[in-house]
Structures are given as structure tokens and as C-alpha cells.
Write an enzyme that holds these catalytic residues in place. Structure first.
Site, PDB file in Angstrom:
ATOM      1  CG  PHE A 265      16.377 -33.084 -21.910  1.00  0.00           C
ATOM      2  CD1 PHE A 265      14.809 -32.619 -21.650  1.00  0.00           C
ATOM      3  CD2 PHE A 265      16.942 -32.381 -21.101  1.00  0.00           C
ATOM      4  CE1 PHE A 265      14.520 -31.394 -20.910  1.00  0.00           C
ATOM      5  CE2 PHE A 265      16.407 -31.411 -20.091  1.00  0.00           C
ATOM      6  CZ  PHE A 265      15.320 -30.834 -20.375  1.00  0.00           C
ATOM      7  CD  GLN A 266      17.590 -28.357 -22.167  1.00  0.00           C
ATOM      8  OE1 GLN A 266      18.431 -28.223 -21.676  1.00  0.00           O
ATOM      9  NE2 GLN A 266      16.683 -27.345 -21.428  1.00  0.00           N
TER      10      GLN A 266
ATOM     11  CD  GLU B  22      18.748 -18.866 -23.049  1.00  0.00           C
ATOM     12  OE1 GLU B  22      18.997 -19.798 -22.265  1.00  0.00           O
ATOM     13  OE2 GLU B  22      17.734 -18.221 -23.318  1.00  0.00           O
TER      14      GLU B  22
ATOM     15  CG  MET C 147       8.044   2.264 -39.048  1.00  0.00           C
ATOM     16  SD  MET C 147       8.305   3.816 -39.715  1.00  0.00           S
ATOM     17  CE  MET C 147       9.896   4.331 -38.916  1.00  0.00           C
TER      18      MET C 147
ATOM     19  CE  LYS D 187      27.066 -32.442 -18.852  1.00  0.00           C
ATOM     20  NZ  LYS D 187      25.908 -32.649 -18.029  1.00  0.00           N
TER      21      LYS D 187
END
Length: 566
Positions: A110-111, A48, A467, A160
Site C-alpha cells: 500500500f502506497q 505536496e 501564451m 518507515k
């Protein structure tokens, strides 16, 4: 139409044809709607974060809205770094995530994560949709907000059940805004004509306003010597004889000296970032300042402006150009002085390395700049290679230089290059990366293979976090800590595992052949470039120090010699 179909309808109405995403449970209704949709190209990235950074690169290179999509929970949290990157650099982005069903919000389902709460500080605006009938209007408003004024990411989190629910409302019709009134510029013109050493300081706001042509016309008409920020590189074009290059921590001595001695600083679309200004109370100490910007929040934020002009850059620059066409500025001596500084303190060094010598970053980038086509898009990661590109590559347009400025996101370059390739399908796109940054999003090699993108990848490999190592050497008594990457994979074999041809070079006499080989190949290809571990970016300003206190290699060598004698 249900909520998911309304999202696709909004895409069609606003000519959004390419989106970057990764499916999951709560966003699945949108992916189900995509099955029957023929107008939207969905690019499946492999993480993602890659989706968000690809959408960012798509927006930077193409001047369009970038769109990324993910599911709830870890899908949404994986987007956060990429969205924060877009926010810090004011990139127009629409972020769409699924959320757990409305009745489960707040139950630790969940999630489930509190996306709205977590992202408030990294977006221009955000929504948690609580009614399907609200979604068409929210989509319309979000698309407008992301691109209007000072652009930025707008996040829509959608449960959803709302994606599945039929929405009866239609999207409102948005009327176009009228012409922008031009502010009174008489005081700005008076200040410009009174100045003996005026300097043009431009940043990323020029391309964000789609004002590249207007800016270049103004720069040519005014003939003002100019400096640019990291995001302003390319504003003046590669052939401008007044451009002194980048200022700031790794800027040219010419640019920093001009800022130090100018008596008027005309700031156009820049925010006086600390990496550009150094110690603020010593920055442009002799100068009055005119600040032109679209965002009122940037004006007087860090340094009070003697004259603030807020508005559309296209309108303002066009008006200033018309006035200066009839009465040019009398600054010939100052122009001559700046050109002299640029000759002696710019980044125009010739390559004089021995043919069998190890490759240095600057020598490689200068050859790349000479060989690559003028319309090449370079997407950098973050580190020494990023600064070498900023210093030594001659860009002809600001949208050709993609670099994570405000956030400094390692792993930005590869997915950003993927987005840029979708935005510029016929152009050469090159990701220039360090070995550390490349590993941050190396999974996107699978995306390149999946879509057979003709993307070119160059890894400048010094087997360390260069760096960080450089600052530890210079400012932490050379006490190295956790910077070794000598267990890197074989990058050539790694690329070939994804069916991407690859080539390794390590000597200066191999540079031209390596670059020409990857550019000529009809498909994706990786060039692995071994460079010396001890190479540094010069010059450098110590963080928090004044830009006039630049350190270069000769000073470092002299300091080391004194310490050795002692």
C-alpha cells in the site's frame, strides 16, 4: 536517537529552520519527532507539489537550502513536478520522503512507488536508505551535495522502519574546502582587449554562486554592454546604463541585435538555453566566445567555446575586475551604439493609455515596478504575464525575480511566493499570475490564511491560456484549440472565501489605486486585473527561428492587412 530524530539533528546542525511538508503514513515517525522539536518550523502546505515549489521559492529568494517532506506513494509522486522544476533551474533542495517498511519494498505494498527509479533524471543525487546507521552520514552528504558546485535537488527516500530504528552512528564531520585557485585569465583578458564589440551575457549562475556583488563590480568596472537570460534578470541592478535587458524569444530588440553584432561574447553563469539563443547556428554569428561556468557539463555542450573557464565565479570575476581597473577597455563607440539601440529598441516605453482604456499587461507591470519598494520579491507563474514582468519590471537584484525558467511550470508562482515570504519575512512579496496558472495551485490560499502571510497576489485575467492562444494565432493560422477559460471562478469571491480581502480593476485609471491599496494593506490581499483577451507579448521569435527574425505588433498588423486585402 532513532532515524527520525537524526534527521532533525541534521537540520539543527546545518541551521535549517524552515521546512515545507505534508504528513502521511510512512513519514509519520518524522512528524512524531517534530512534536518534541522546538527548533524546526514546519509549514503545512495543502498539496505536496505546493511543498516542493514553496521550498524552491524559499531557496531562490533567501539563498538557502529549501527542504520539502512527504510520505510514500502519492505523496512522493506529487512532489515530482516541483523537484523537476528545481533541477532544471539548479535550485538547492533537500527532499525527504517516507517509504514502505524495508521488508515490503518490491511487494506492491500500500502506497509503495519506486521513488528512486522515477526520480533519477530530476535530481542531482538520490538515496534509498537501507540501514539506520547509514542515515546520519547520508543526511550530511545530501545537504552538502545539494548546495555545492552546481546546486540541485537531492532526494532521500527512507523506509518507515528505519525512521523508527535507533541509529548508533554519528554524522561525520565535514571539513571546509580550501580556497579556490583562480584559473589563468591572461588569455581572457587578451581576448577582451582585442575585441571592438564585446558583450557580457549573464544568467542564473551568478546568484547560484552568491556572486551578485562580484558580478556587479565587474560589470561596472568593465563597462561592457550586457544582456541577461530570464534567470539573470537583476544581475546588473535597475540603474545600470549598460544593461540591454533580456535576450531571446521575448527579449528586447536591443539585446538581440547586440548579440547578433558583437565580436566577443563573454558568457557568465549561463547555459545557452534554446529560449535565449533561438536557432543556435545563427546565434552571435560574428563572435568568439568565452564561457565561464562552475559546471563542466555546460561548457561546449551546445556551442564550442573559444575559451572555457571553469571555476568559482566570485574568484574569477574578482580577478578580472582587478586587471581591468588598471587598464580599462577602449570600447566607447560600441557602448554608444548599444545605448542607442536600447533607447529605440528596449523596453522603456512610456505609458500613454487613455484613462478609461482597458488595462494592458505591460502598462500594469510598469506601474507596479514604479510603485513597489526596491526590495520587493516578485514570484511569477508561467505565461504572458511572466514575460511582461521579465520585460517591463525593473529588478534591483536577481533574488527579487522568481520565475520558472527551465521547466516552465504553471502553478509555480503562488507556492514559490509563500516560500519567499518565509525566507524574507519583512519584505513585500508579490505573486503575479495569470488566470490559468493561478488555478493550478489555488489550494495554497489556505496556507496563506493559516500562517497569515502578508502576501500580495495579482491575477492578470484574460479569460484564456494567453501564451498558447498567441502562438496559435501567429503560428497555427489562428486555429484556437482548448484555450478558453471563460468559466473562471469569481477570483475576488474565491479569495474572500479564504478570508483574504480582494479588489477588482479593469481600467487604466484604476491601476495606481489598486496597486497602492494592496501594498498598504497589513495582511494578504488579492488584486484581480481584467485585461484584454487579444493582448500579445511583443516582440516574439518563432520557436526554432533565429533571434534576428523577431516579430513585433506592427509586423503582425501589416501581415493581417495584406491577408485581408488578398
Amino acid at each position: 536517537m532513532n532515524g527520525a530524530q537524526h534527521i532533525l539533528d541534521a537540520f539543527h546542525r546545518h541551521d535549517i529552520r524552515t521546512v515545507f511538508g505534508y504528513p502521511g503514513g510512512c513519514i509519520m515517525p518524522l512528524y512524531d519527532a517534530l512534536v518534541d522539536d522546538v527548533g524546526t518550523e514546519h509549514v503545512l502546505c495543502r498539496h505536496e507539489q505546493g511543498c516542493a515549489l514553496a521550498a524552491d521559492g524559499y531557496a531562490r529568494a533567501g539563498g538557502k537550502l529549501g527542504v520539502c517532506i512527504a510520505t510514500s506513494g502519492p505523496g512522493a509522486t506529487n512532489l515530482i513536478t516541483g523537484v523537476a522544476n528545481a533541477h532544471r533551474d539548479s535550485i538547492p533542495m533537500l527532499v525527504i520522503t517516507g517509504q514502505v517498511p524495508s521488508g515490503l519494498i518490491g511487494t506492491d505494498a500500500f502506497q509503495e512507488t519506486d521513488v528512486l527509479g522515477m526520480t533519477l533524471g530530476i535530481v542531482k543525487h538520490s538515496y534509498l536508505v537501507d540501514s539506520a546507521d547509514d542515515l546520519p552520514a547520508i543526511m550530511e552528504e545530501a545537504i552538502h551535495l545539494a548546495q555545492s558546485g552546481r546546486p540541485g535537488p537531492v532526494w532521500i527516500d527512507i523506509p518507515k522502519d528505519i525512521l523508527l530504528t535507533e541509529a548508533h552512528a554519528q554524522a561525520p564531520t565535514r571539513t571546509g574546502s580550501g580556497p579556490t585557485d583562480c584559473p589563468n585569465l591572461s588569455e581572457a583578458l587578451t581576448m577582451l582587449r582585442a575585441a571592438r564589440k564585446p558583450l557580457l551575457y549573464s544568467g542564473g549562475g551568478v546568484s547560484l554562486a552568491h556572486a551578485e556583488a562580484r558580478f556587479r563590480a565587474f560589470a561596472e568596472t568593465s563597462a561592457l554592454p550586457g544582456v541577461v537570460t530570464l534567470k539573470g534578470i537583476g544581475n546588473a541592478g535597475k540603474h545600470s546604463d549598460q544593461n540591454l535587458g533580456m535576450l531571446g524569444m521575448h527579449g528586447s530588440r536591443a539585446a538581440n541585435r547586440a548579440v547578433d553584432e558583437c565580436d566577443l561574447l563573454l558568457v557568465v553563469g549561463a547555459r545557452l538555453d534554446d529560449r535565449a539563443t533561438g536557432k543556435l547556428d545563427t546565434f552571435a554569428p560574428n563572435a568568439r566566445m568565452i564561457h565561464i561556468d562552475a559546471d563542466a557539463a555546460e561548457i561546449n555542450k551546445l556551442r564550442p567555446a573559444d575559451l572555457a573557464i571553469r571555476g568559482d565565479l566570485n574568484t574569477i570575476l574578482a580577478a578580472l575586475t582587478r586587471e581591468l581597473e588598471t587598464e580599462p577597455l577602449a570600447i566607447a563607440d560600441w557602448q554608444k551604439q548599444c545605448r542607442t539601440w536600447n533607447t529605440t529598441g528596449g523596453f522603456n516605453a512610456a505609458d500613454n493609455e487613455e484613462p478609461l482604456a482597458p488595462i494592458t499587461g505591460p502598462a500594469f507591470v510598469r506601474q507596479l515596478s514604479r510603485i513597489a519598494p526596491d526590495d520587493t520579491v516578485i514570484a511569477c507563474d508561467v505565461g504572458q504575464h511572466q514575460m511582461w514582468v521579465a520585460q517591463h519590471y525593473q529588478f534591483n537584484h536577481p533574488r527579487h525575480h522568481l520565475s520558472s525558467g527551465g521547466l516552465g511550470t504553471m502553478g509555480f508562482g503562488l507556492p514559490a511566493a509563500i516560500g519567499a515570504q518565509f525566507a524574507n519575512r519583512g519584505s513585500t512579496v508579490i505573486n503575479v499570475a495569470g488566470d490559468g496558472s493561478f488555478m493550478m495551485n489555488a489550494q495554497e490560499l489556505a496556507t496563506i490564511r493559516r500562517y497569515r502571510l502578508p502576501l500580495k497576489m495579482i491575477i492578470l485575467d484574460n479569460q484564456c491560456l494567453g501564451m498558447v492562444r498567441q502562438q496559435q494565432e501567429l503560428f497555427y493560422n489562428n486555429r484556437e484549440s482548448q484555450i478558453d477559460l471563460d468559466d473562471n471562478p469569481d477570483f475576488v469571491a474565491m479569495a474572500r472565501a479564504f478570508d483574504i480581502p480582494a479588489l477588482h480593476i479593469e481600467r487604466t485609471d484604476q491601476i495606481r489605486r489598486g496597486i497602492e491599496t494592496i501594498l498598504a494593506y497589513d495582511g494578504p490581499m488579492l488584486l484581480h486585473v481584467a485585461i484584454a483577451r487579444e493582448d500579445n507579448v511583443w516582440p516574439i521569435v518563432k520557436p526554432g527561428a533565429s533571434n534576428r527574425d523577431m516579430i513585433d505588433e506592427s509586423q503582425r498588423t501589416a501581415k493581417s492587412s495584406k491577408e485581408h486585402v488578398a
